[in-house]
Design a protein around this motif. Structure first.
Motif, mmCIF file in Angstrom:
data_model
loop_
_atom_site.group_PDB
_atom_site.id
_atom_site.type_symbol
_atom_site.label_atom_id
_atom_site.label_comp_id
_atom_site.label_asym_id
_atom_site.label_seq_id
_atom_site.Cartn_x
_atom_site.Cartn_y
_atom_site.Cartn_z
ATOM 1 N N ASP A 229 0.831 -1.215 0.000
ATOM 2 C CA ASP A 229 0.000 0.000 0.000
ATOM 3 C C ASP A 229 0.863 1.262 0.000
ATOM 4 O OD1 ASP A 229 -2.260 -1.604 0.122
ATOM 5 O OD2 ASP A 229 -2.303 -1.576 2.317
ATOM 6 N N TYR A 230 1.895 1.231 -0.777
ATOM 7 C CA TYR A 230 2.876 2.320 -0.766
ATOM 8 C C TYR A 230 2.400 3.451 -1.682
ATOM 9 C CZ TYR A 230 7.635 4.319 -1.247
ATOM 10 O OH TYR A 230 8.738 5.133 -1.263
ATOM 11 N N ASP A 231 2.257 4.665 -1.090
ATOM 12 C CA ASP A 231 1.719 5.829 -1.815
ATOM 13 C C ASP A 231 2.826 6.623 -2.493
ATOM 14 O OD1 ASP A 231 -0.997 5.669 -1.045
ATOM 15 O OD2 ASP A 231 -0.496 6.455 0.925
ATOM 16 N N ASP A 246 -3.039 3.036 -2.240
ATOM 17 C CA ASP A 246 -3.785 2.328 -1.196
ATOM 18 C C ASP A 246 -5.283 2.578 -1.221
ATOM 19 O OD1 ASP A 246 -3.798 4.954 -0.480
ATOM 20 O OD2 ASP A 246 -2.768 4.692 1.420
ATOM 21 N N ILE A 248 -6.618 5.033 -0.163
ATOM 22 C CA ILE A 248 -6.937 5.905 0.975
ATOM 23 C C ILE A 248 -6.508 7.326 0.596
ATOM 24 C CG2 ILE A 248 -6.471 6.450 3.395
ATOM 25 C CD1 ILE A 248 -5.908 3.415 3.780
ATOM 26 N N ASP A 249 -5.257 7.472 0.224
ATOM 27 C CA ASP A 249 -4.771 8.772 -0.240
ATOM 28 C C ASP A 249 -4.569 8.773 -1.756
ATOM 29 O OD1 ASP A 249 -4.325 10.400 2.256
ATOM 30 O OD2 ASP A 249 -3.286 8.553 2.756
ATOM 31 N N PHE A 250 -3.888 7.728 -2.245
ATOM 32 C CA PHE A 250 -3.634 7.613 -3.686
ATOM 33 C C PHE A 250 -4.416 6.428 -4.240
ATOM 34 C CE2 PHE A 250 0.906 9.607 -4.005
ATOM 35 C CZ PHE A 250 0.422 10.764 -3.439
ATOM 36 N N MET A 320 -7.106 10.609 -4.024
ATOM 37 C CA MET A 320 -8.503 10.316 -3.700
ATOM 38 C C MET A 320 -9.284 11.631 -3.550
ATOM 39 S SD MET A 320 -8.792 7.018 -3.687
ATOM 40 C CE MET A 320 -10.255 6.562 -2.762
ATOM 41 N N GLU A 321 -8.626 12.646 -3.000
ATOM 42 C CA GLU A 321 -9.269 13.957 -2.857
ATOM 43 C C GLU A 321 -8.445 14.986 -3.597
ATOM 44 O OE1 GLU A 321 -9.939 15.118 1.180
ATOM 45 O OE2 GLU A 321 -11.183 13.355 1.575
ATOM 46 N N ARG B 16 2.926 12.145 7.058
ATOM 47 C CA ARG B 16 1.979 11.432 7.912
ATOM 48 C C ARG B 16 2.707 11.143 9.210
ATOM 49 N NH1 ARG B 16 -1.971 7.903 5.020
ATOM 50 N NH2 ARG B 16 -0.244 7.156 3.767
ATOM 51 N N PHE B 61 10.617 8.394 0.363
ATOM 52 C CA PHE B 61 10.084 8.819 1.662
ATOM 53 C C PHE B 61 11.231 8.936 2.659
ATOM 54 C CE2 PHE B 61 5.671 6.832 0.871
ATOM 55 C CZ PHE B 61 5.082 8.068 0.655
ATOM 56 N N ARG B 97 4.294 2.425 9.269
ATOM 57 C CA ARG B 97 3.591 3.018 8.122
ATOM 58 C C ARG B 97 2.129 2.593 8.133
ATOM 59 N NH1 ARG B 97 5.366 0.827 3.439
ATOM 60 N NH2 ARG B 97 3.541 1.808 2.563
ATOM 61 N N LYS B 101 -1.100 5.008 8.747
ATOM 62 C CA LYS B 101 -2.121 5.059 7.701
ATOM 63 C C LYS B 101 -3.521 4.823 8.276
ATOM 64 C CE LYS B 101 -0.715 3.080 3.749
ATOM 65 N NZ LYS B 101 -0.695 3.716 2.450
ATOM 66 N N ARG B 105 -4.418 10.734 7.502
ATOM 67 C CA ARG B 105 -4.245 10.867 6.056
ATOM 68 C C ARG B 105 -2.949 11.614 5.799
ATOM 69 N NH1 ARG B 105 -9.045 9.989 3.026
ATOM 70 N NH2 ARG B 105 -7.859 10.760 1.261
ATOM 71 N N LEU B 106 -2.492 11.548 4.566
ATOM 72 C CA LEU B 106 -1.321 12.339 4.191
ATOM 73 C C LEU B 106 -1.711 13.812 4.209
ATOM 74 C CD1 LEU B 106 -0.048 10.299 1.125
ATOM 75 C CD2 LEU B 106 1.179 10.603 3.252
#
Lengths: 449, 108
Positions: A229-231, A246, A248-250, A320-321, B16, B61, B97, B101, B105-106
């Motif tokens: 799940d690496y963004d 993931d 969730i964010d990306f 995602m947003e 994050r 990262f 991580r 998560k 959120r980021l």
């Protein structure tokens, strides 16, 4: 003072190689290198050529040769006495006050190789001659290629690997899943990365006559499914690495699927082999901006889009947003919370490099819009030459403004529309572009790594 | 024990963070953490494991991990990145991580 015959390359190489062979022990080899090469900087433009930057055989300091060699960024091999290792760097560096560059091999040697040599020898010879032309004062690699009337045997070489969700660096590149000539894997991330890296290669080759990231046809290595799940996607100095996202964010499959993301990462590779801009402070922001400028340009080129038709977004639909990762036409407005800046007065040293990159992105966007047409045809060329032949590792935004201004004048005419487009663009980011001092690059510089 | 974790950088330049108090975790998870801390030799790691600014890598990262005992007597901070992270620290970073998560959120 030791005299070394300039036109006797074989003789010189023979001395070094045979001496190294005879003195088989490491200790002796070290001593020899110390005597022969240090504080010299040896760089290999090709297997056939060994060029020595040495206090013994080089022209006087502060010659134009040195100025240009700093812009070219040859690959150097520096012997480190403390670690007994050869470190390959792209900044030909020596603290010798008399350092310069010497051409041991005469040009006709390469011309012969081009006519008579094998395909590989021919490629290497063309490459070396191009570099030589640059160093000898001919303005650009692009014009160098045209002057020769030859093109290297440019052929893309891609390899895609699967990290199977491992995050362990030593396991890179991972399991081999696809290479040149093999069929689709059925894994959309691996196939997208394979295809997109081919498009990026084609762009650099067709538009700028560049043969891969290092301009010597290096294999494009990409790994997908890095970590879980690496963004993120990154360039590690040798290859491209892509995470899955993931949801969730990306969004999943976007990092590996978007052409501009691959273009962005591969441009980090090009920068790495040319200006080698530091990844910190203003140089870091500029490094990031170069990746965005070429990322967006590649997407426009592939879609044959004009500057007016393009979205000027990087990573559109990835988050995602929010609309995109970055907006070049409106830095700071890509997603809720986007803090990218577009004016130099807002720059601070502690900013993330992806925040300050907005300055360069906005200048590029404005310059392209000012000129119109296709971004890669005029302003893209100015930016390419600036990044690959003008900037150095510590360059900042003012340097970028000055050099793009100067290159635009050289390519399209001093005081012409394009040059004015560039200076007007930088002015809107708070920077006054002026003629760069080309001699500012001259001088001993020591890079310790 | 308290754990402070921050991930930053990446292609988006987003961060994050998370603070974990192991007293609030189930014993099995605390045991898992202790095992990862021990196998990574965390307290023996240098506090900065980062690359030189000019090695050409980009968009990786960056990570900061600080462990602090409840009475504050034992505290150690390690800064590293995707590229320079020692292999033995990988499982611990993967865990952190994942935890971060779940909670955040980021963001910038």
């Amino acid at each position: 003072m030791v005299w070394i015959p300039k036109n006797c390359y074989c003789f010189y190489r023979l001395i070094i190689i045979s001496a190294l062979c005879v003195l088989n022990s490491r200790k002796k080899e070290q001593q020899l290198r110390k005597h022969v090469c240090l504080p010299t900087c040896v760089w290999f433009a090709s297997a056939e050529v060994l060029q020595i930057q040495s206090r013994m055989s080089c022209p006087a300091p502060n010659t134009p040769t040195r100025t240009l060699i700093r812009n070219v960024r040859p690959i150097c091999s520096m012997y480190n006495e403390n670690t007994s290792e050869n470190t390959v760097t792209r900044n030909c560096v020596t603290d010798s006050p008399n350092a310069g560059i010497c051409f041991i091999v005469p040009a006709h040697y390469f011309e012969h190789k081009i006519k008579e040599g094998s395909a590989e020898q021919r490629d290497r010879a063309i490459y070396t001659l191009k570099i030589s032309q640059l160093i000898r004062g001919q303005r650009m690699a692009l014009s160098g290629v045209q002057t020769l009337g030859l093109s290297a045997h440019a052929k893309v070489r891609r390899e895609v690997y699967d990290m199977q969700n491992s995050q362990t660096q030593t396991e890179l590149p991972g399991k081999s899943v696809r290479q040149e000539g093999s069929k689709d894997t059925g894994d959309q991330d691996a196939d997208n990365v394979f295809n997109n890296s081919g498009t990026v290669y084609k762009f650099y080759n067709e538009v700028f006559k560049r043969n891969s990231l290092n301009n010597r046809g290096m294999t494009l290595v990409s790994s997908v499914h890095f970590a879980r799940d690496y963004d993120n996607a990154y360039w590690n100095g040798r290859q491209m690495v892509y995470g899955d996202g993931d949801d969730i964010d990306f969004k999943k499959h976007k990092l590996a699927g978007l052409l501009d993301v691959t273009g962005h990462e591969m441009t980090h590779g090009v920068t790495n082999f040319t200006s080698n801009l530091d990844y910190v402070g203003e140089s870091g922001g500029l490094n990031e901006s170069m990746s965005d400028c070429f990322g967006v340009m590649i997407a426009q080129w592939a879609a044959n889009q004009t500057v007016d038709a393009a979205s000027w977004l990087i990573g559109e639909g990835l988050m995602m947003e929010g609309e995109a990762l970055r907006s070049m036409k409106d830095p700071g407005k890509a997603y809720p919370g986007d803090d990218q800046i577009k004016n130099y007065k807002d720059y601070r040293d502690d900013m993330d490099v992806h925040t300050s990159s907005g300055i360069g992105n906005y200048a590029f966007y404005l310059a392209c819009k000012n000129v119109g047409g296709h971004s890669w045809e005029k302003i893209g060329k100015v930016w390419y030459i600036t990044n690959t032949a003008r900037l150095k590792h510590g360059s900042g935004f003012q340097d970028a403004a000055n050099h793009t201004f100067d290159v635009a004048g050289s390519l399209f005419g001093e005081g012409g529309t394009e040059q004015k487009a560039v200076s007007d663009a930088w002015k809107k980011t708070g920077l006054e572009a002026k003629k760069p001092d080309l001699l500012a690059n001259v001088g001993p510089r020591v890079v310790r790594r | 024990m308290k754990i402070f974790f921050e991930q930053s950088g990446g292609i988006a330049g987003l961060s994050r963070k998370i603070t974990i108090d192991t007293n609030s975790l189930p014993p099995s998870e605390v045991q898992e953490i202790e095992s990862m801390v021990n196998s990574s030799n965390f307290y023996e790691l240098p506090s900065t494991i980062t690359q030189p600014k000019s090695n050409g890598a980009a968009d990786y990262f960056k990570y900061k991990i600080t462990l602090e005992s409840d009475n504050g007597s034992n505290k150690h901070k390690v800064q590293t990145s995707d590229i320079t992270m020692p292999s033995q620290l990988t499982p611990f970073i993967a865990y952190l991580r994942r935890k971060a998560k779940e909670h955040n959120r980021l963001s910038k």
